[in-house]
Design a protein around this motif. Structure first.
Motif, short mmCIF file in Angstrom:
data_model
loop_
_atom_site.label_atom_id
_atom_site.label_comp_id
_atom_site.label_asym_id
_atom_site.label_seq_id
_atom_site.Cartn_x
_atom_site.Cartn_y
_atom_site.Cartn_z
N TRP A 8 0.87 -1.50 -0.28
CA TRP A 8 -0.15 -0.07 -0.11
C TRP A 8 0.65 1.22 -0.20
N GLU A 12 -1.93 6.48 0.43
CA GLU A 12 -3.06 5.70 0.37
C GLU A 12 -4.56 6.43 0.66
N ARG A 13 -4.38 6.95 1.36
CA ARG A 13 -5.90 7.60 1.96
C ARG A 13 -6.14 9.21 1.17
N ASP A 17 -8.70 10.05 -1.56
CA ASP A 17 -10.01 11.53 -1.07
C ASP A 17 -10.25 12.04 -3.20
N LEU A 481 -9.00 1.02 11.80
CA LEU A 481 -10.34 1.38 10.76
C LEU A 481 -11.40 0.63 11.35
N ARG A 610 -5.80 10.02 13.51
CA ARG A 610 -6.89 9.09 13.68
C ARG A 610 -6.96 8.00 14.71
#
Length: 801
Positions: A8, A12-13, A17, A481, A610
């Protein structure tokens, strides 16, 4: 089929987005990208050229040349690797590359042998797709000059995407600005009270129509004028001084002024509220004022002091709907506003024909009781307007006394129809939010489920310390998550009203023991002192939901405490027990003590880290508090710590109640070893089906995978083997449910076949079905550990078949 999966990307986030915000996915083919693909095919002499965008689960083809030789549903293995660097990825012969040699697109049709792909890189460095060349023949001669040309094609495609995104953003901004201006103009025109703004030089910069009408001018004609242009010097100076004080002090002021106006209204008494107008930096640039014409009220006050006749004049000139009843309640007088509003004469109104038939009886009953008791009364009822529309009004009726005796009753009615509609809209918006969260969490659980299962299935296949570390980090991130998604699911379930408390009496020790076991290691890992004060009492509550409240409070306490201690204590208070969570952490400022219970609000986390959660823990606590009727209290001192307490009904004091031995033994035995047992999986999502099958296979189960009930039954009849357990998704295609699949399999092999529903539904229907037929129930996403424990419970202590 096996192939190497790319790691990954760290961005990636942000990459996902960006794909979502640009709006390029799921858009129809566009000629400019098709031309680029066709030109690339001619330039490089390749049969297949694609422009692909890659999100978390798909490869979206923005354009393609020669794609008829490649099945549309085939996910190309090369593109994800092309996203890992800035340079062109060249696979001159895929059969000689270990990453791709075994992939179905290489080993089988369409037998792809060559791939070259340049990443589509946004100006801020995010890789969102590829410009790719493919051939069914190897190309060892593909040169560095060819790679540079391919990078240029990728830059051209990316430039066109950025241009389109910029145009879409500009169009959206223009629409938003037009909408805001239209809304502002509509508001200014619809408000009946004068509204104005002035700059620091006391010039009018904006006025609404009500203000302009006072001066007998248009709005544009008033803009730019000062008080000296519109009022005599003395009045103008008072108004300028008022604005000057507000600009200097930054504080709102409200005054009453009698001012002359050039219209037929003449001198008017206005209540003027003036507030500072600030720019984005907080500097005062002028003032904004709202005026209320209170001339009628002032004159009414004078009339009331003068005589009864003037009182009647007041009643007739007030904008309120008013009436006067005699001491026995019979109607005496209706004001002009009421007669004009209803369009009825006094005789018709006295027969209560203006009240809605559904509201009339209850209102008259309340009226009769209140007149007999001599007390004021009020009610919300529907009244018919002159145009025939029924509108909600708030009616208040109060007695007028002289020397202790009631001489009359005065009633008023205020139109609250629009307010009521606004309240209903707000309530519907709140329900819509709950439905949105429920739908969003359902849609997210399917891909999340497959990721968790495949990540768990990878474990025995990852060799080497570096690979294990990377897999551990992946699983830690997935656990985080899942926790965030579970919190969203809890909020959506509570808001949707599908959680029904199971109230029972149980010892508090049943909660305190597991709570200490779970959180003592976490507190000690942070260097905090951990203490749970024993309490031998029995409470009445839902043990699962109360446990969730306490876990959320303890979790928050540990997260926001860096030194000192965490303590859980119980204090009896009459018929209630206060379970308290003490910490020595940051504390909570007074102005934040209500906001911390709002969704997504966190103190000390402006970066939205997070790792510190999603800000839903206390929001869930508040919802559970209301659901269980367990009030939550807070005492806190900033920088010294906080005490959260939950008030629970206390039944009695009793001895500690340890967990039954059978339950402990079952928990210790919760390991899944299939040893050749047959597990039937019925799931219509192909990725989740593959993930479940892979995980069960790793645990030693023989797996029968099916996408529908019919398919599962057909395979079982042909195989003839009795399943040891059936796992089924609840909501299958064509309106079918997983409960039906399990029941039909039981019809073939016996009622004792264990069944487990694994579902993304949050409503009560799966829970009712599972309970009715003795089935297990798990909500997606399910981690491998939770699935393993569930299998152990439903198959007993799993051993050889």
């Amino acid at each position: 089929m096996t192939s190497t999966e790319p790691p990954w990307p760290s961005t990636e986030r942000a990459r996902l987005d960006r794909l979502e915000s640009d709006g390029a996915l799921d858009t129809p083919p566009e000629a400019v990208f098709n031309r680029l693909a066709r030109l690339g095919a001619r330039h490089f002499r390749m049969p297949v050229v694609t422009v692909n965008l890659l999100d978390g689960t798909r490869q979206w083809s923005k354009a393609g040349y020669g794609m008829e030789t490649v099945p549309a549903e085939l996910r190309l293995p090369f593109c994800p690797f092309a996203l890992l660097g800035d340079a062109v990825l060249v696979v001159r012969d895929a059969l000689e590359d270990d990453r791709f040699a075994d992939h179905e697109a290489v080993a089988g049709p369409p037998h792809l042998r060559f791939y070259a792909g340049a990443p589509l890189i946004t100006p801020d460095g995010l890789r969102i797709g590829t410009f790719s060349l493919l051939d069914h023949e190897p190309h060892p001669e593909f040169s560095a000059e060819d790679e540079r040309d391919l990078e240029e094609f990728a830059r051209l495609a990316m430039h066109e995407m950025e241009s389109q995104a910029a145009r879409r953003a500009a169009q959206a901004a223009e629409r938003l600005l037009r909408d805001k201006n239209t809304l502002l103009e509509s508001l200014l025109e619809s408000v009946t009270d004068p509204i104005f703004t002035k700059d620091r030089e006391r010039r009018f910069t904006l006025v609404n129509a009500a203000t302009a009408r006072l001066f007998g001018r248009t709005r544009d004609a008033v803009a730019g004028l000062t008080g000296g242009d519109l009022f005599p010097p003395e009045e103008a100076k008072r108004l300028d001084d008022l604005c000057g004080r507000v600009i200097a002090t930054g504080r709102e002021e409200t005054v009453e002024e009698e001012l002359p106006f050039p219209t037929e209204d003449g001198r008017r008494v206005l209540m003027i509220s003036v507030m500072p107008l600030r720019d984005d930096g907080g500097s005062t640039t002028g003032v904004v004022g709202v005026a209320r014409d209170i001339t009628a009220r002032k004159r009414a006050e004078e009339a009331l002091r003068s005589s009864e006749a003037r009182f009647r004049t007041l009643v007739d000139n007030t904008p309120l709907l008013m009436w006067i009843n005699r001491s026995d309640g019979t109607p005496e007088y209706y004001n002009e506003e009421l007669r004009a509003y209803t369009g009825q004469d006094p005789e018709t109104m006295s027969a209560w024909q203006g009240f809605h038939p559904d509201d009339r009886a209850a209102y008259l009953e309340l009226r009769t009781r209140s007149i007999a008791a001599g007390t004021p009364y009020q009610s919300n009822i529907r009244m018919r307007r002159a145009d025939g529309a029924w509108r909600w009004h708030q009616c208040r009726v109060v007695p007028v006394r002289e020397k202790g005796s009631i001489v009359s009753w005065i009633g008023t009615a205020v139109d609250i129809h629009d307010i009521r509609r606004a309240q209903q809209a707000a309530e519907e918006a709140d329900r819509s939010k709950g439905r949105f969260l429920a739908a969003a969490s359902h849609d997210l659980r399917q891909p999340m489920q497959s990721i968790l299962l495949f990540a768990g299935a990878l474990d025995p296949h990852v060799a080497g310390e570096a690979g294990q570390r990377a897999l551990d980090r992946l699983q830690q991130g997935l656990d985080t998550l899942k926790d965030l998604l579970d919190s969203l699911l809890d909020v959506s379930r509570l808001d949707a009203g599908v959680v029904a408390p199971q109230i029972e009496e149980f010892p508090v020790a049943d909660l305190l023991g597991p709570l200490s076991a779970a959180y003592a290691p976490l507190a000690e890992a942070k260097g905090l002192d951990w203490r749970v004060v024993p309490f031998t009492g029995t409470v009445r509550s839902d043990r699962v939901l109360l446990g969730r409240m306490l876990r959320n409070l303890v979790d928050n306490a540990i997260r926001y405490t860096d030194r000192g201690r965490i303590m859980v204590d119980c204090r009896p208070q009459g018929t209630r027990l206060c379970v308290e969570v003490h910490d020595t952490g940051l504390g909570i400022p007074p102005d934040q003590r209500e906001r911390i219970f709002e969704e997504f609000h966190q103190i000390g986390n402006p970066e939205r880290d997070r790792d510190q959660g999603l800000g839903l823990g206390l929001a869930i606590v508040r919802r559970l508090s209301r659901l269980l009727d367990h009030p939550v209290d807070l005492v806190s001192r900033p920088q010294h710590g906080s005490i959260f307490s939950v008030s629970v009904p206390l039944v009695r004091h009793n001895a500690p109640h340890p967990p039954p031995p059978a339950r402990m033994a079952r928990d210790e035995a919760a390991t899944a070893t299939g040893d050749g047992r047959l597990a039937v999986v019925v799931e219509d999502d192909a990725i989740v089906l593959l993930g479940l099958a892979a995980m069960l296979g790793e645990w030693g189960f023989d797996v029968l995978s099916a996408g529908s009930t019919g398919e599962a039954l057909e395979q079982l009849r042909s195989g003839g083997r009795r399943p040891d357990i059936v796992l089924a998704d609840y909501r299958l295609r064509q309106g079918r449910v997983g409960t039906e699949a399990i029941l039909r399999i039981r019809d073939l092999f016996g009622e004792d076949v264990p069944g487990l529903i694994v579902t993304g539904e949050i409503g009560p229907e799966p829970q009712r079905d599972a309970a009715r037929h003795g089935l297990g129930l798990m909500h997606k996403p399910v981690t491998p550990r939770l699935l393993e424990e569930a299998l152990a419970r439903h198959l007993g202590a799993i051993g050889p078949a």
